[in-house]
Design an enzyme around this catalytic site. Sequence first.
Site, PDB file in Angstrom:
ATOM      1  N   HIS A 130       0.837  -1.201   0.000  1.00 46.54           N
ATOM      2  CA  HIS A 130       0.000   0.000   0.000  1.00 46.54           C
ATOM      3  C   HIS A 130       0.872   1.252   0.000  1.00 46.54           C
ATOM      4  O   HIS A 130       2.052   1.222   0.339  1.00 46.54           O
ATOM      5  CB  HIS A 130      -0.936   0.020   1.210  1.00 46.54           C
ATOM      6  CG  HIS A 130      -0.224   0.137   2.525  1.00 46.54           C
ATOM      7  ND1 HIS A 130       0.488  -0.904   3.086  1.00 46.54           N
ATOM      8  CD2 HIS A 130      -0.093   1.190   3.385  1.00 46.54           C
ATOM      9  CE1 HIS A 130       1.013  -0.527   4.235  1.00 46.54           C
ATOM     10  NE2 HIS A 130       0.693   0.746   4.438  1.00 46.54           N
ATOM     11  N   HIS A 280       4.743   0.184   0.262  1.00 44.39           N
ATOM     12  CA  HIS A 280       5.493  -0.581   1.247  1.00 44.39           C
ATOM     13  C   HIS A 280       4.642  -1.696   1.827  1.00 44.39           C
ATOM     14  O   HIS A 280       3.418  -1.717   1.686  1.00 44.39           O
ATOM     15  CB  HIS A 280       6.068   0.321   2.346  1.00 44.39           C
ATOM     16  CG  HIS A 280       5.055   1.119   3.096  1.00 44.39           C
ATOM     17  ND1 HIS A 280       4.488   2.272   2.601  1.00 44.39           N
ATOM     18  CD2 HIS A 280       4.493   0.940   4.320  1.00 44.39           C
ATOM     19  CE1 HIS A 280       3.643   2.779   3.476  1.00 44.39           C
ATOM     20  NE2 HIS A 280       3.619   1.976   4.534  1.00 44.39           N
ATOM     21  N   ARG A 295       5.849   6.299  14.011  1.00 43.47           N
ATOM     22  CA  ARG A 295       5.937   6.924  12.697  1.00 43.47           C
ATOM     23  C   ARG A 295       5.394   8.343  12.738  1.00 43.47           C
ATOM     24  O   ARG A 295       4.410   8.629  13.412  1.00 43.47           O
ATOM     25  CB  ARG A 295       5.116   6.115  11.686  1.00 43.47           C
ATOM     26  CG  ARG A 295       5.311   6.542  10.235  1.00 43.47           C
ATOM     27  CD  ARG A 295       4.205   5.994   9.351  1.00 43.47           C
ATOM     28  NE  ARG A 295       2.949   6.693   9.589  1.00 43.47           N
ATOM     29  CZ  ARG A 295       1.748   6.254   9.188  1.00 43.47           C
ATOM     30  NH1 ARG A 295       1.659   5.104   8.550  1.00 43.47           N
ATOM     31  NH2 ARG A 295       0.666   6.952   9.428  1.00 43.47           N
TER      32      ARG A 295
END
Length: 304
Positions: A130, A280, A295
Amino acid sequence: MRDARVPEGGLYEGVRTLRPYPEGWQERPYELIEVVPQTRVIGAEIRGADLTRPLSPALREELNRALLEWKVIFFRGADLAPEQQAAFARHWGELETNPLLARGSSDEIVRFEKAADSAGTRPTYENVWHTDVTFRERPAMGAVLQLREVPPIGGHTMWADMAAAYDNLSPRVKERIDGATAMHDFIPGFARFTSAERLAELQDEFPPVEHPVVRTHPETGRKMLFVNTSFTTHIVGMDRAESDRLLAELVRQAHVPEYQVRFAWQPGDIAFWDNRATQHYALFDYMGHRRVAERVAVVGDRPF
C-alpha cells in the site's frame, strides 16, 4: 510447434528496465553524507548524518536529493526520542495527524505496537502492499518510521519503486491508463481491523477522493503508478469488471522483486520514504514476539 503465447495481464519473466533516476537527472557527488545503495533502483543507507541535531540547509538538501534518487533512505542506530523524530520530519513540512491509528506521545506520532501474544489477533496494517493515506486529498509526502523494539526474527519492511513499475508496463497498458483517474477510500483498507461503528463515524471526515492512476512526481517530474490494494476502489468511467481486471494487473506490479528493497530492522533504526513514489509492505512473520514502531508523516500535495 505449439503456441508460445502466454496470457496477458500478469507479470512476465525477462529483463526489466531499471533506472534509479529520471531522464535528464544530474548526478552529483555527496559532500556531507555517504550514500550506500541497497539495490539497483530503490533504497540507500545514509552514513555520516547526525539526526539528533537540526539539519543545516546543505545537509537537508543532500538528504532530500538522496530521498528523490533512492525513494527510501535508512539510518542505522539513529535512536531518536519521539520529539527528535518529529523535528527531523518537520524539515520536510507540516506533520500529519491520523485519527484512524493509535496515538503516540503526541498527535503527530503514530504508534504501532504488537505484543508477543498477538498471533491470534485481527490483521492490521501489515501483510499488504500500500501507499499511505491515498484516501486523503493530499496524501502524505513521506513518512519517518523508527523501530523501538524489534523481534528476534522477522518483522522486516519492504518498499517498491512505483516509477520502475510504470516504466515496465506494456505500451498497451500505458495507453489505457494515460489520463485515467481512480477513486480512493479509507474504508476498504481499514475495515479489516476497525469496527463498523468507527468507520461510520469517520466516513464524512474522509470522503472518497479521485486521483490520477499515473501521477507525476512534483520534484523530479517522473511518472509513477499511483494505485494500491488498500485504498483504490475503482477506475473512473470503467464498468466494475473491467476496472477490477485492470487494477489487479496494476497493483501486481509492486510484487516484482527487481523493484523492491527489503530492510531488516535493528532497534533505533529509521527509514524515511517518499510516499509519492513507493508502496510498502510490513511483514507479520514474527508471531509470538513483540514489535514496536513509531511513525510521523509529512503532509503532501494534491497528486497530478
